[in-house]
Design a protein around this motif. Structure first.
Motif, PDB file in Angstrom:
ATOM      1  N   GLU A  83      13.303 -26.221 -28.733  1.00  0.00           N
ATOM      2  CA  GLU A  83      13.596 -24.956 -29.422  1.00  0.00           C
ATOM      3  C   GLU A  83      15.043 -24.534 -29.181  1.00  0.00           C
ATOM      4  O   GLU A  83      15.728 -24.069 -30.100  1.00  0.00           O
ATOM      5  CB  GLU A  83      12.638 -23.871 -28.946  1.00  0.00           C
ATOM      6  N   ALA A  84      15.516 -24.720 -27.959  1.00  0.00           N
ATOM      7  CA  ALA A  84      16.907 -24.375 -27.644  1.00  0.00           C
ATOM      8  C   ALA A  84      17.871 -25.282 -28.406  1.00  0.00           C
ATOM      9  O   ALA A  84      18.888 -24.823 -28.956  1.00  0.00           O
ATOM     10  CB  ALA A  84      17.148 -24.495 -26.137  1.00  0.00           C
ATOM     11  N   VAL A  85      17.547 -26.567 -28.468  1.00  0.00           N
ATOM     12  CA  VAL A  85      18.385 -27.515 -29.209  1.00  0.00           C
ATOM     13  C   VAL A  85      18.407 -27.145 -30.693  1.00  0.00           C
ATOM     14  O   VAL A  85      19.454 -27.251 -31.352  1.00  0.00           O
ATOM     15  CB  VAL A  85      17.886 -28.961 -29.010  1.00  0.00           C
ATOM     16  N   ALA A  86      17.285 -26.703 -31.220  1.00  0.00           N
ATOM     17  CA  ALA A  86      17.203 -26.328 -32.640  1.00  0.00           C
ATOM     18  C   ALA A  86      18.204 -25.225 -32.975  1.00  0.00           C
ATOM     19  O   ALA A  86      18.937 -25.302 -33.972  1.00  0.00           O
ATOM     20  CB  ALA A  86      15.788 -25.873 -32.983  1.00  0.00           C
ATOM     21  N   VAL A  87      18.246 -24.196 -32.141  1.00  0.00           N
ATOM     22  CA  VAL A  87      19.153 -23.069 -32.387  1.00  0.00           C
ATOM     23  C   VAL A  87      20.613 -23.511 -32.267  1.00  0.00           C
ATOM     24  O   VAL A  87      21.446 -23.217 -33.133  1.00  0.00           O
ATOM     25  CB  VAL A  87      18.855 -21.918 -31.408  1.00  0.00           C
ATOM     26  N   LEU A  88      20.905 -24.246 -31.208  1.00  0.00           N
ATOM     27  CA  LEU A  88      22.290 -24.668 -30.963  1.00  0.00           C
ATOM     28  C   LEU A  88      22.776 -25.669 -32.001  1.00  0.00           C
ATOM     29  O   LEU A  88      23.896 -25.557 -32.515  1.00  0.00           O
ATOM     30  CB  LEU A  88      22.405 -25.272 -29.559  1.00  0.00           C
ATOM     31  N   SER A 145      33.594 -26.104 -28.274  1.00  0.00           N
ATOM     32  CA  SER A 145      33.275 -27.078 -27.223  1.00  0.00           C
ATOM     33  C   SER A 145      32.167 -26.593 -26.290  1.00  0.00           C
ATOM     34  O   SER A 145      31.416 -27.403 -25.738  1.00  0.00           O
ATOM     35  CB  SER A 145      34.525 -27.405 -26.404  1.00  0.00           C
ATOM     36  N   SER A 146      32.032 -25.285 -26.136  1.00  0.00           N
ATOM     37  CA  SER A 146      30.975 -24.754 -25.262  1.00  0.00           C
ATOM     38  C   SER A 146      29.594 -25.023 -25.855  1.00  0.00           C
ATOM     39  O   SER A 146      28.650 -25.361 -25.136  1.00  0.00           O
ATOM     40  CB  SER A 146      31.164 -23.248 -25.057  1.00  0.00           C
ATOM     41  N   ILE A 147      29.476 -24.886 -27.178  1.00  0.00           N
ATOM     42  CA  ILE A 147      28.209 -25.179 -27.837  1.00  0.00           C
ATOM     43  C   ILE A 147      27.885 -26.660 -27.724  1.00  0.00           C
ATOM     44  O   ILE A 147      26.755 -27.037 -27.408  1.00  0.00           O
ATOM     45  CB  ILE A 147      28.255 -24.747 -29.317  1.00  0.00           C
ATOM     46  N   VAL A 148      28.885 -27.504 -27.949  1.00  0.00           N
ATOM     47  CA  VAL A 148      28.679 -28.952 -27.850  1.00  0.00           C
ATOM     48  C   VAL A 148      28.229 -29.331 -26.446  1.00  0.00           C
ATOM     49  O   VAL A 148      27.297 -30.130 -26.261  1.00  0.00           O
ATOM     50  CB  VAL A 148      29.965 -29.711 -28.229  1.00  0.00           C
ATOM     51  N   GLN A 149      28.881 -28.755 -25.442  1.00  0.00           N
ATOM     52  CA  GLN A 149      28.511 -29.043 -24.059  1.00  0.00           C
ATOM     53  C   GLN A 149      27.071 -28.609 -23.765  1.00  0.00           C
ATOM     54  O   GLN A 149      26.320 -29.331 -23.101  1.00  0.00           O
ATOM     55  CB  GLN A 149      29.471 -28.339 -23.104  1.00  0.00           C
ATOM     56  N   SER A 150      26.685 -27.450 -24.279  1.00  0.00           N
ATOM     57  CA  SER A 150      25.318 -26.968 -24.062  1.00  0.00           C
ATOM     58  C   SER A 150      24.298 -27.894 -24.718  1.00  0.00           C
ATOM     59  O   SER A 150      23.250 -28.197 -24.133  1.00  0.00           O
ATOM     60  CB  SER A 150      25.166 -25.551 -24.616  1.00  0.00           C
ATOM     61  N   ILE A 151      24.605 -28.350 -25.924  1.00  0.00           N
ATOM     62  CA  ILE A 151      23.696 -29.276 -26.607  1.00  0.00           C
ATOM     63  C   ILE A 151      23.544 -30.553 -25.792  1.00  0.00           C
ATOM     64  O   ILE A 151      22.436 -31.074 -25.614  1.00  0.00           O
ATOM     65  CB  ILE A 151      24.212 -29.612 -28.023  1.00  0.00           C
ATOM     66  N   PHE A 199      18.594 -24.760 -42.384  1.00  0.00           N
ATOM     67  CA  PHE A 199      17.884 -26.018 -42.632  1.00  0.00           C
ATOM     68  C   PHE A 199      17.986 -26.935 -41.423  1.00  0.00           C
ATOM     69  O   PHE A 199      16.997 -27.568 -41.016  1.00  0.00           O
ATOM     70  CB  PHE A 199      18.441 -26.724 -43.871  1.00  0.00           C
ATOM     71  N   ALA A 200      19.194 -27.029 -40.834  1.00  0.00           N
ATOM     72  CA  ALA A 200      19.386 -27.878 -39.659  1.00  0.00           C
ATOM     73  C   ALA A 200      18.520 -27.393 -38.494  1.00  0.00           C
ATOM     74  O   ALA A 200      17.944 -28.201 -37.752  1.00  0.00           O
ATOM     75  CB  ALA A 200      20.857 -27.892 -39.254  1.00  0.00           C
ATOM     76  N   ARG A 201      18.416 -26.079 -38.356  1.00  0.00           N
ATOM     77  CA  ARG A 201      17.575 -25.522 -37.295  1.00  0.00           C
ATOM     78  C   ARG A 201      16.104 -25.829 -37.556  1.00  0.00           C
ATOM     79  O   ARG A 201      15.380 -26.267 -36.660  1.00  0.00           O
ATOM     80  CB  ARG A 201      17.770 -24.008 -37.206  1.00  0.00           C
ATOM     81  N   GLN A 202      15.669 -25.624 -38.812  1.00  0.00           N
ATOM     82  CA  GLN A 202      14.260 -25.867 -39.133  1.00  0.00           C
ATOM     83  C   GLN A 202      13.902 -27.343 -38.995  1.00  0.00           C
ATOM     84  O   GLN A 202      12.770 -27.682 -38.630  1.00  0.00           O
ATOM     85  CB  GLN A 202      13.966 -25.394 -40.559  1.00  0.00           C
ATOM     86  N   HIS A 203      14.865 -28.214 -39.273  1.00  0.00           N
ATOM     87  CA  HIS A 203      14.650 -29.652 -39.101  1.00  0.00           C
ATOM     88  C   HIS A 203      14.187 -29.956 -37.683  1.00  0.00           C
ATOM     89  O   HIS A 203      13.217 -30.693 -37.476  1.00  0.00           O
ATOM     90  CB  HIS A 203      15.951 -30.395 -39.420  1.00  0.00           C
ATOM     91  N   LYS A 204      14.848 -29.361 -36.714  1.00  0.00           N
ATOM     92  CA  LYS A 204      14.454 -29.587 -35.319  1.00  0.00           C
ATOM     93  C   LYS A 204      13.156 -28.858 -34.991  1.00  0.00           C
ATOM     94  O   LYS A 204      12.303 -29.383 -34.253  1.00  0.00           O
ATOM     95  CB  LYS A 204      15.578 -29.118 -34.387  1.00  0.00           C
ATOM     96  N   ASN A 206      10.757 -28.360 -36.967  1.00  0.00           N
ATOM     97  CA  ASN A 206       9.656 -29.132 -37.557  1.00  0.00           C
ATOM     98  C   ASN A 206       9.139 -30.175 -36.569  1.00  0.00           C
ATOM     99  O   ASN A 206       7.942 -30.482 -36.548  1.00  0.00           O
ATOM    100  CB  ASN A 206      10.110 -29.821 -38.841  1.00  0.00           C
ATOM    101  N   THR A 207      10.046 -30.703 -35.759  1.00  0.00           N
ATOM    102  CA  THR A 207       9.640 -31.649 -34.718  1.00  0.00           C
ATOM    103  C   THR A 207       8.777 -30.944 -33.680  1.00  0.00           C
ATOM    104  O   THR A 207       7.774 -31.485 -33.210  1.00  0.00           O
ATOM    105  CB  THR A 207      10.877 -32.270 -34.049  1.00  0.00           C
ATOM    106  N   VAL A 208       9.177 -29.723 -33.331  1.00  0.00           N
ATOM    107  CA  VAL A 208       8.392 -28.926 -32.387  1.00  0.00           C
ATOM    108  C   VAL A 208       6.996 -28.677 -32.950  1.00  0.00           C
ATOM    109  O   VAL A 208       5.983 -28.872 -32.261  1.00  0.00           O
ATOM    110  CB  VAL A 208       9.075 -27.576 -32.083  1.00  0.00           C
TER     111      VAL A 208
END
Length: 217
Positions: A83-88, A145-151, A199-204, A206-208
């Motif tokens: 869920e966290a990855v989906a948002v980020l 870069s902070s978002i990328v690092q968190s992901i 859409f990118a968020r929902q894509h992830k 959907n896996t959840v």
């Protein structure tokens, strides 16, 4: 002397962690400190220090009368991390859109075609590897870069849960690849960036949801 100690500790940490991530040490497996120390040519002290760090990262549990063991699959932790990855990743994709020109989009198309080919051969491990590459290629173009690092940190956590989402739920794979096609189409046709993010968020997500449905059966 202090530098050598740190080096031995880091060596032990990397060795144990790699074996957990690549599945050599499976869930519930006991970590034998003296054995690892012997393998690395060190005393038990840096190995214990490495184990404490891995416990703090929730890769190992300490079991009384047994010692450190590899954590078993944690349903709640897996779901929360996805869920966290989906948002980020959703927001990172939005920020990456201006940098995704024709060559980048063609690369994404090829990656997804390679995934389809691997799926047709039932090579889910390769599909999973390509899937990570696909999403990494998008968010590495995010200027924050902070978002990328968190992901990356969250994805590292997912790597320690011993099985990718496709291996746990192979029926999800073809739907996921179709969603990749749609995401590429949205970016190529220069759709609204908010729509692309959602859409990118929902894509992830959907896996959840697919994972949750499977676990309830």
């Amino acid at each position: 002397m202090k530098t050598n100690k740190v080096s031995k500790r880091e060596l032990a940490y990397q060795a144990i962690r790699k074996r957990i991530v690549d599945g050599r040490y499976g869930p519930g497996q006991r970590i034998v400190i003296d054995q690892i120390a012997k393998e690395l040519g060190s005393s038990a002290i840096p190995v214990r220090e490495a184990i404490h760090q891995l416990e703090s990262e929730q890769l190992l549990n300490y079991v009384p009368n047994v010692g450190p063991v590899v954590r078993s699959f944690d349903h709640s932790r897996y779901k929360e991390t996805l869920e966290a990855v989906a948002v980020l990743e959703g927001y990172a994709t939005r920020l990456a859109v201006p940098s995704l020109k024709e060559p980048e989009l063609q690369h994404l198309v090829q990656l997804n075609e390679d995934m389809k080919q691997a799926l047709s051969q039932f090579d889910l491990q390769h599909v999973s590897q390509l899937n990570r590459t696909f999403h990494h290629f998008i968010y590495e173009h995010c200027p924050n870069s902070s978002i990328v690092q968190s992901i990356e940190q969250y994805r590292e956590r997912l790597n320690t849960i011993h099985q990718t989402s496709f291996l746990r739920n192979p029926k999800r794979a073809p739907y996921s690849l179709a969603e990749h096609d749609r995401l590429i189409e949205l970016i190529t046709s220069k759709q609204d960036e908010t729509e692309i993010e959602l859409f990118a968020r929902q894509h992830k997500l959907n896996t959840v949801e697919s994972f949750e449905t499977k676990e309830k059966k």
